[in-house]
Design a protein around this motif. Structure first.
Motif, PDB file in Angstrom:
ATOM      1  N   ASP A  82      16.516  50.788   4.596  1.00  9.94           N
ATOM      2  CA  ASP A  82      16.341  49.389   4.198  1.00  9.94           C
ATOM      3  C   ASP A  82      15.333  49.208   3.074  1.00  9.94           C
ATOM      4  N   LEU A  83      14.981  50.268   2.411  1.00 10.21           N
ATOM      5  CA  LEU A  83      13.949  50.251   1.380  1.00 10.21           C
ATOM      6  C   LEU A  83      14.303  49.299   0.245  1.00 10.21           C
ATOM      7  N   ARG A  84      13.349  48.504  -0.161  1.00 11.32           N
ATOM      8  CA  ARG A  84      13.531  47.551  -1.265  1.00 11.32           C
ATOM      9  C   ARG A  84      13.128  48.206  -2.586  1.00 11.32           C
ATOM     10  N   GLY A  85      13.518  47.565  -3.680  1.00 12.45           N
ATOM     11  CA  GLY A  85      13.113  48.030  -5.003  1.00 12.45           C
ATOM     12  C   GLY A  85      14.026  49.060  -5.624  1.00 12.45           C
ATOM     13  N   ARG A  86      15.195  49.254  -5.037  1.00 11.74           N
ATOM     14  CA  ARG A  86      16.159  50.215  -5.589  1.00 11.74           C
ATOM     15  C   ARG A  86      17.260  49.451  -6.313  1.00 11.74           C
ATOM     16  N   PRO A  87      17.574  49.837  -7.550  1.00 12.88           N
ATOM     17  CA  PRO A  87      18.664  49.156  -8.252  1.00 12.88           C
ATOM     18  C   PRO A  87      20.020  49.379  -7.569  1.00 12.88           C
ATOM     19  N   VAL A  88      20.182  50.512  -6.923  1.00 16.33           N
ATOM     20  CA  VAL A  88      21.397  50.837  -6.178  1.00 16.33           C
ATOM     21  C   VAL A  88      20.968  51.378  -4.817  1.00 16.33           C
ATOM     22  N   ASP A  89      21.559  50.847  -3.753  1.00 21.48           N
ATOM     23  CA  ASP A  89      21.262  51.339  -2.402  1.00 21.48           C
ATOM     24  C   ASP A  89      21.812  52.753  -2.289  1.00 21.48           C
ATOM     25  N   ASN A  90      20.928  53.734  -2.293  1.00 24.74           N
ATOM     26  CA  ASN A  90      21.345  55.137  -2.354  1.00 24.74           C
ATOM     27  C   ASN A  90      21.069  55.899  -1.067  1.00 24.74           C
ATOM     28  N   ALA A  91      20.892  55.184   0.046  1.00 24.48           N
ATOM     29  CA  ALA A  91      20.605  55.863   1.308  1.00 24.48           C
ATOM     30  C   ALA A  91      21.219  55.100   2.468  1.00 24.48           C
ATOM     31  N   HIS A  92      21.545  55.863   3.498  1.00 25.87           N
ATOM     32  CA  HIS A  92      22.087  55.272   4.709  1.00 25.87           C
ATOM     33  C   HIS A  92      21.630  56.098   5.892  1.00 25.87           C
ATOM     34  N   PHE A  93      21.293  55.415   6.980  1.00 25.39           N
ATOM     35  CA  PHE A  93      20.859  56.069   8.211  1.00 25.39           C
ATOM     36  C   PHE A  93      21.806  55.707   9.333  1.00 25.39           C
ATOM     37  N   ILE A  94      22.178  56.716  10.121  1.00 24.62           N
ATOM     38  CA  ILE A  94      22.966  56.476  11.329  1.00 24.62           C
ATOM     39  C   ILE A  94      22.318  57.233  12.479  1.00 24.62           C
ATOM     40  N   GLU A  95      22.491  56.686  13.653  1.00 23.94           N
ATOM     41  CA  GLU A  95      21.978  57.301  14.875  1.00 23.94           C
ATOM     42  C   GLU A  95      23.083  57.233  15.923  1.00 23.94           C
ATOM     43  N   PRO A  96      24.036  58.146  15.837  1.00 21.59           N
ATOM     44  CA  PRO A  96      25.159  58.085  16.770  1.00 21.59           C
ATOM     45  C   PRO A  96      24.725  58.449  18.188  1.00 21.59           C
ATOM     46  N   GLU A  97      25.229  57.696  19.146  1.00 19.10           N
ATOM     47  CA  GLU A  97      24.959  58.021  20.539  1.00 19.10           C
ATOM     48  C   GLU A  97      25.937  59.089  20.987  1.00 19.10           C
ATOM     49  N   GLY A  98      25.462  60.017  21.772  1.00 17.91           N
ATOM     50  CA  GLY A  98      26.328  61.064  22.307  1.00 17.91           C
ATOM     51  C   GLY A  98      26.986  61.899  21.230  1.00 17.91           C
ATOM     52  N   VAL A  99      26.195  62.346  20.286  1.00 15.09           N
ATOM     53  CA  VAL A  99      26.758  63.077  19.149  1.00 15.09           C
ATOM     54  C   VAL A  99      27.551  64.306  19.598  1.00 15.09           C
ATOM     55  N   ASP A 100      27.202  64.875  20.736  1.00 15.34           N
ATOM     56  CA  ASP A 100      27.939  66.027  21.247  1.00 15.34           C
ATOM     57  C   ASP A 100      29.362  65.671  21.660  1.00 15.34           C
ATOM     58  N   ALA A 101      29.583  64.405  22.002  1.00 16.49           N
ATOM     59  CA  ALA A 101      30.902  63.972  22.469  1.00 16.49           C
ATOM     60  C   ALA A 101      31.769  63.413  21.352  1.00 16.49           C
ATOM     61  N   ILE A 102      31.220  63.291  20.156  1.00 16.84           N
ATOM     62  CA  ILE A 102      31.976  62.736  19.034  1.00 16.84           C
ATOM     63  C   ILE A 102      32.914  63.801  18.477  1.00 16.84           C
ATOM     64  N   GLY A 103      34.143  63.393  18.250  1.00 16.29           N
ATOM     65  CA  GLY A 103      35.104  64.304  17.644  1.00 16.29           C
ATOM     66  C   GLY A 103      34.804  64.531  16.176  1.00 16.29           C
TER      67      GLY A 103
END
Length: 80
Positions: free
Chosen positions: A33-54
């Motif tokens: 969510d960092l401000r001051g960037r001309p282009v949003d160049n980052a994304h964060f995800i926190e998947p639940e149960g990553v071991d169960a994700i296909g």
């Protein structure tokens, strides 16, 4: 790190941050969510149960926001 991410937002670099395991991942959320960037160049995800994700669902999670970044980066003249 936040200064580097802002500087990198002026280049053709996209970052994907993945929170796996027990957090907290507050730092990564702030980078997303960092401000001051001309282009949003980052994304964060926190998947639940990553071991169960296909594989396909995991791949889809990794690509979230990347297509929009491509559009924004092209419009900003960062990529051809």
């Amino acid at each position: 790190m936040s200064d580097e991410l802002v500087a990198a937002s002026q280049r053709n670099i996209f970052y994907k941050f993945l929170g796996v395991g027990e957090g907290p991942f507050d730092f990564l959320r702030r980078l997303d969510d960092l401000r001051g960037r001309p282009v949003d160049n980052a994304h964060f995800i926190e998947p639940e149960g990553v071991d169960a994700i296909g594989d396909q669902q995991f791949f889809d999670l990794l690509l979230e926001e990347y297509p929009q970044w491509l559009i924004d980066a092209r419009n900003a003249g960062l990529i051809a």
